[in-house]
Every structure is written in C-alpha cells, then in structure tokens.
Design a protein around this motif. Sequence first.
Motif, PDB file in Angstrom:
ATOM      1  N   GLU A   8       0.824  -1.215   0.000  1.00 28.50           N
ATOM      2  CA  GLU A   8       0.000   0.000   0.000  1.00 28.50           C
ATOM      3  C   GLU A   8       0.858   1.265   0.000  1.00 28.50           C
ATOM      4  OE1 GLU A   8      -1.803   3.330   2.141  1.00 28.50           O
ATOM      5  OE2 GLU A   8      -0.604   1.838   3.201  1.00 28.50           O
ATOM      6  N   LEU A   9       2.009   1.207   0.651  1.00 28.06           N
ATOM      7  CA  LEU A   9       2.922   2.353   0.692  1.00 28.06           C
ATOM      8  C   LEU A   9       3.416   2.705  -0.708  1.00 28.06           C
ATOM      9  CD1 LEU A   9       4.571   4.342   2.426  1.00 28.06           C
ATOM     10  CD2 LEU A   9       6.350   2.605   2.531  1.00 28.06           C
ATOM     11  N   HIS A  10       3.711   1.686  -1.507  1.00 24.06           N
ATOM     12  CA  HIS A  10       4.181   1.926  -2.864  1.00 24.06           C
ATOM     13  C   HIS A  10       3.087   2.536  -3.744  1.00 24.06           C
ATOM     14  CE1 HIS A  10       7.196  -1.272  -1.711  1.00 24.06           C
ATOM     15  NE2 HIS A  10       7.935  -0.215  -1.986  1.00 24.06           N
ATOM     16  N   GLN A  11       1.863   2.142  -3.507  1.00 22.69           N
ATOM     17  CA  GLN A  11       0.743   2.716  -4.264  1.00 22.69           C
ATOM     18  C   GLN A  11       0.588   4.191  -3.953  1.00 22.69           C
ATOM     19  OE1 GLN A  11      -2.551   0.271  -3.130  1.00 22.69           O
ATOM     20  NE2 GLN A  11      -2.034  -1.369  -4.552  1.00 22.69           N
ATOM     21  N   ARG A  12       0.737   4.563  -2.667  1.00 20.78           N
ATOM     22  CA  ARG A  12       0.632   5.983  -2.301  1.00 20.78           C
ATOM     23  C   ARG A  12       1.787   6.787  -2.881  1.00 20.78           C
ATOM     24  NH1 ARG A  12       0.260   6.845   3.769  1.00 20.78           N
ATOM     25  NH2 ARG A  12       1.427   4.919   3.903  1.00 20.78           N
ATOM     26  N   ARG A  13       2.984   6.225  -2.840  1.00 24.49           N
ATOM     27  CA  ARG A  13       4.136   6.928  -3.401  1.00 24.49           C
ATOM     28  C   ARG A  13       3.981   7.123  -4.905  1.00 24.49           C
ATOM     29  NH1 ARG A  13       9.352   4.091  -0.562  1.00 24.49           N
ATOM     30  NH2 ARG A  13       9.103   5.046   1.478  1.00 24.49           N
ATOM     31  N   LYS A  14       3.470   6.097  -5.565  1.00 22.61           N
ATOM     32  CA  LYS A  14       3.267   6.190  -7.015  1.00 22.61           C
ATOM     33  C   LYS A  14       2.291   7.314  -7.350  1.00 22.61           C
ATOM     34  CE  LYS A  14       2.068   3.342 -10.988  1.00 22.61           C
ATOM     35  NZ  LYS A  14       1.631   2.017 -11.435  1.00 22.61           N
ATOM     36  N   GLY A  15       1.197   7.393  -6.600  1.00 20.35           N
ATOM     37  CA  GLY A  15       0.220   8.462  -6.819  1.00 20.35           C
ATOM     38  C   GLY A  15       0.814   9.836  -6.561  1.00 20.35           C
ATOM     39  N   ARG A  16       1.616   9.949  -5.515  1.00 22.70           N
ATOM     40  CA  ARG A  16       2.257  11.224  -5.185  1.00 22.70           C
ATOM     41  C   ARG A  16       3.272  11.602  -6.271  1.00 22.70           C
ATOM     42  NH1 ARG A  16       4.837  10.427   0.020  1.00 22.70           N
ATOM     43  NH2 ARG A  16       2.701  10.102   0.693  1.00 22.70           N
TER      44      ARG A  16
END
Length: 55
Positions: A8-16
Amino acid sequence: MALSKEHELHQRRKGRNIGVGLLLVGFIVLVFSLTFVKVTRGDFELPKAEQEVSQ
C-alpha cells in the motif's frame, strides 16, 4: 516465480510521484508559454552591449 502484491505504501508513493510530475510539467509549460509570448510580442530586446558586439 510469482510477482508479489504491491504494498500500500508503494501505491501511495506512485500516486504522489504522478502528482508531482504533473505539477512539474505544468510549471515547465507555463514558463515556456510565457517566454514564447514575451519573445513574439517584441518586448524582448538584447542588452546594448550585446547589440554592439553583434553589429
């Protein structure tokens, strides 16, 4: 070898990262368009020292 599920952390970073990238592209387009308008309007003049050298 199966690929593991993305954390989930990688998904948030990707969006950011996508958001920051879009803001950067928007800023570049803004600077380019302002420069283009300024040059084509005729407001742009070389400094006097550069005009004397080029003549």
